[in-house]
Enzyme design. Structure first.
Site, short mmCIF file in Angstrom:
data_model
loop_
_atom_site.label_atom_id
_atom_site.label_comp_id
_atom_site.label_asym_id
_atom_site.label_seq_id
_atom_site.Cartn_x
_atom_site.Cartn_y
_atom_site.Cartn_z
N GLY A 29 0.83 -1.18 0.00
CA GLY A 29 0.00 0.00 0.00
C GLY A 29 0.87 1.24 0.00
O GLY A 29 2.03 1.21 0.43
N TYR A 30 0.30 2.31 -0.48
CA TYR A 30 1.02 3.58 -0.61
C TYR A 30 0.63 4.52 0.51
O TYR A 30 -0.54 4.64 0.86
CB TYR A 30 0.75 4.20 -1.99
#
Length: 164
Positions: A29-30
């Site tokens: 995930g960012y």
């Protein structure tokens, strides 16, 4: 400075699967939203039983700056659950040796189910690569095939948009 040089391709067939010598589940995930003014992305990745934080320049093309550092596994799980912007990308990465290179083939699930992308890392931008028969169209220059783009505009949304 670390520099990643790679090409991305779609696949014509799944003949590569019988050649895979390793497969590893990934969740990533960012921590930063996709932003036209941003120069980099920051992501958390769980790769099997390891975790890391990765900072990568947002250049689209063959090569980009990349920095990666190990982090605590439980911290990574918590960050993915509480800090990730957009959906967490889920995939299985398969490794396939072909010629002098090891191809990384990502078979996505979750919001990106149905998408399969092959990447091959190179030592220089003009390095010659033996192309397997199962490799299809090159998508190195297409932003939507980059993981950060998939977290912002998942494959399931493209398919829905293309059908309407």
């Amino acid at each position: 400075m670390a520099r990643e040089i790679e090409r991305k391709f779609l696949l014509k067939t799944d003949d590569w699967k019988s050649l895979a010598h390793q497969h590893t589940p990934f969740a990533q995930g960012y921590l930063t939203p996709l932003n036209p003014k941003a120069k980099s992305s920051v992501r958390i990745r769980i790769e099997g039983d390891k975790a890391n934080i990765n900072i990568k320049s947002l250049e689209i093309g063959l090569s980009r700056d990349e920095y990666e550092y190990s982090i605590d596994f439980d911290d990574a799980k918590k960050m993915l659950a509480t800090l990730a912007v957009g959906p967490v990308i889920e995939k299985v990465r398969y490794l396939v040796k072909f010629g002098q290179h090891t191809w990384e083939i990502d078979e996505f699930s979750g919001d990106n189910a149905g998408l399969v992308v092959a990447e091959v890392e190179m030592t220089s931008e003009d390095e010659l690569i033996a192309m397997p028969e199962w490799v299809g169209r090159e998508v190195t220059q297409e932003k939507r095939f980059y993981n950060i783009s998939l977290s912002d505009y998942p494959y399931c949304d493209w398919r829905a948009d293309e059908k309407s």
